[in-house]
Design a protein around this motif. Sequence first.
Motif, mmCIF file in Angstrom:
data_model
loop_
_atom_site.group_PDB
_atom_site.id
_atom_site.type_symbol
_atom_site.label_atom_id
_atom_site.label_comp_id
_atom_site.label_asym_id
_atom_site.label_seq_id
_atom_site.Cartn_x
_atom_site.Cartn_y
_atom_site.Cartn_z
ATOM 1 N N ASN A 127 0.809 -1.234 0.000
ATOM 2 C CA ASN A 127 0.000 0.000 0.000
ATOM 3 C C ASN A 127 0.835 1.273 0.000
ATOM 4 O OD1 ASN A 127 0.813 -0.687 2.569
ATOM 5 N ND2 ASN A 127 -0.907 0.296 3.577
ATOM 6 N N ILE A 128 2.096 1.211 0.431
ATOM 7 C CA ILE A 128 2.896 2.444 0.442
ATOM 8 C C ILE A 128 3.339 2.849 -0.971
ATOM 9 C CG2 ILE A 128 3.806 1.946 2.746
ATOM 10 C CD1 ILE A 128 6.596 1.866 1.212
ATOM 11 N N LEU A 129 3.261 1.919 -1.913
ATOM 12 C CA LEU A 129 3.788 2.226 -3.247
ATOM 13 C C LEU A 129 2.918 3.229 -3.990
ATOM 14 C CD1 LEU A 129 4.884 -1.365 -4.249
ATOM 15 C CD2 LEU A 129 6.290 0.459 -3.308
ATOM 16 N N GLY A 130 1.624 3.174 -3.789
ATOM 17 C CA GLY A 130 0.730 4.177 -4.365
ATOM 18 C C GLY A 130 0.504 4.001 -5.858
ATOM 19 N N LEU A 131 -0.486 4.748 -6.338
ATOM 20 C CA LEU A 131 -0.865 4.640 -7.752
ATOM 21 C C LEU A 131 0.111 5.378 -8.660
ATOM 22 C CD1 LEU A 131 -4.655 5.383 -7.142
ATOM 23 C CD2 LEU A 131 -3.608 3.138 -7.451
ATOM 24 N N ASP A 132 0.912 6.280 -8.058
ATOM 25 C CA ASP A 132 1.844 7.067 -8.861
ATOM 26 C C ASP A 132 3.255 6.458 -8.853
ATOM 27 O OD1 ASP A 132 2.121 7.553 -6.182
ATOM 28 O OD2 ASP A 132 2.679 9.652 -6.420
ATOM 29 N N TRP B 125 7.017 8.200 -0.981
ATOM 30 C CA TRP B 125 5.826 7.601 -0.362
ATOM 31 C C TRP B 125 5.600 8.130 1.050
ATOM 32 C CZ3 TRP B 125 7.226 5.257 4.159
ATOM 33 C CH2 TRP B 125 8.546 4.785 4.272
ATOM 34 N N ARG B 171 -0.469 7.295 2.595
ATOM 35 C CA ARG B 171 -1.181 6.051 2.285
ATOM 36 C C ARG B 171 -1.303 5.119 3.484
ATOM 37 N NH1 ARG B 171 3.086 6.375 -2.402
ATOM 38 N NH2 ARG B 171 2.083 8.120 -3.419
ATOM 39 N N LEU B 172 -0.558 5.411 4.538
ATOM 40 C CA LEU B 172 -0.547 4.488 5.679
ATOM 41 C C LEU B 172 -1.522 4.875 6.790
ATOM 42 C CD1 LEU B 172 3.306 4.023 5.958
ATOM 43 C CD2 LEU B 172 1.673 2.434 4.997
ATOM 44 N N GLY B 192 -3.374 8.309 -2.747
ATOM 45 C CA GLY B 192 -2.104 7.657 -3.048
ATOM 46 C C GLY B 192 -1.703 7.739 -4.499
ATOM 47 N N ASP B 193 -2.192 8.760 -5.219
ATOM 48 C CA ASP B 193 -1.788 8.910 -6.620
ATOM 49 C C ASP B 193 -0.928 10.162 -6.822
ATOM 50 O OD1 ASP B 193 -3.629 10.863 -6.228
ATOM 51 O OD2 ASP B 193 -4.850 10.428 -7.980
#
Lengths: 170, 272
Positions: A127-132, B125, B171-172, B192-193
């Motif tokens: 989840n930390i990687l993100g969509l971007d 991130w 995101r966390l 998170g984008d």
Amino acid sequence: MRIREWLIWLVIIYTSLLLESSVLVHFTIFGAKPDLLLVGVVLVGLMQGKQEALSKGFFVGLLEDLFIGRFIGSNALVKALVGFLSGQVEREIVKENVVIAVSMVWVFTIVNHLFYGALMILLGNANILGLDYLRTLLTSAFYNGLLTIVMFPMFYFLLIKGTLKKTKRL
Amino acid sequence: MENRNKIIIFFLLVACIVTVRLSSKDREITQVERILAEGFRPMQQSLMQATENLILFAEGVSNHPAVARENELLKSQIAQMEVETDLEREYYFENIRLRKLLNMRETSEWQVIAADVIARGIKSWDDTMTINMGEDDGVSLYDGVMTYNGLVGKIYQVSPHTAEVRLLNNRLGSVAAMTEQTRFPGVIEGIGDGSGLLQLIYLPHDAPVDLNQTVVTSGLGGLIPKEIKIGYISSIDYNEDGLLKSAIVTPFEDLDRLEEVLVVKLEGGVSP
């Protein structure tokens, strides 16, 4: 000699983390932040070979992890691996050539992100990687490449001619 | 020799994997991290301030004509506000007198601590920031962090003189929220984008949630005070199955440009 060398590395790490957290955070490119320590580790690999870069990568990454306070050990592992891989080409390249250094930093920043992403997925923290993720990967590589132009002369002096020059040890 | 190196590398690999797992959750920081945080704090504070001043100066130089016009406008506004302030001062003293008359006690549910931002997260991130107030100043784990525009994040690590704030777009993390008008509860988290937008998630498809509604904290969990503004709903996304939807929320505060913040906590809040 060895102690002095590690002390200099401590100063480099302290300065880099300070600059990254207080100055360069104001100058992001499409959300991507630079990684001065990664540039340093790759330059060690290119100029001094895999063994030096492996140990420096681990040390640098571990201190960076402790500074971030999250996923401790991840940067140590990935930077050690990236250092080792960048050291593989040490004998094949012209060390004085800044263009080669910039290209290599570009490539190994992408490698670093891919390894880091893979490690996070394997350990259940995707989840930390993100969509971007992909965009960040490419812009970080570009940003680190730019910074290499500035950092190269300093590291060339330190690693090839100066205090951090590689010495043969028995 | 070769074997010894292999054993060391294997041991370090296993140790790293274990420490990554152990440090992936919120926790009390170790003594080493405490020393590191304290060692960086003074220089971070000075460098952050210097960089912000430099950027302000550069922006000032490039925007000089516009700034001059704005200055004139502000001067006239200040004159008008001075008149209003005098009036408000009268109301204030009148209020105190009336309170005394009613024998009311001056109460505030919130405890507020002002802090400066001294550093930002160094990874892409890592949407976090460091503030110059810590547990010695009364900051505790999971306290809310806001500006006058609204909530910006919450505390996730505390050392004696600094604290780490996880921003809303991280995101966390997530925060209990609700819509201000229809009081519909949900959980807000970063998309998170890289856009800096947030989302109110797990909403049933018929939830009374609409565009431009304000999202505020719901106070659930007893750590962050209720009714702190977060942002407004700028669009709504429906899940493919049609059962759930999520509202995209634009935060009222620009989370990339924070300089001063307030740490807020409920008086006698529940400990995590």
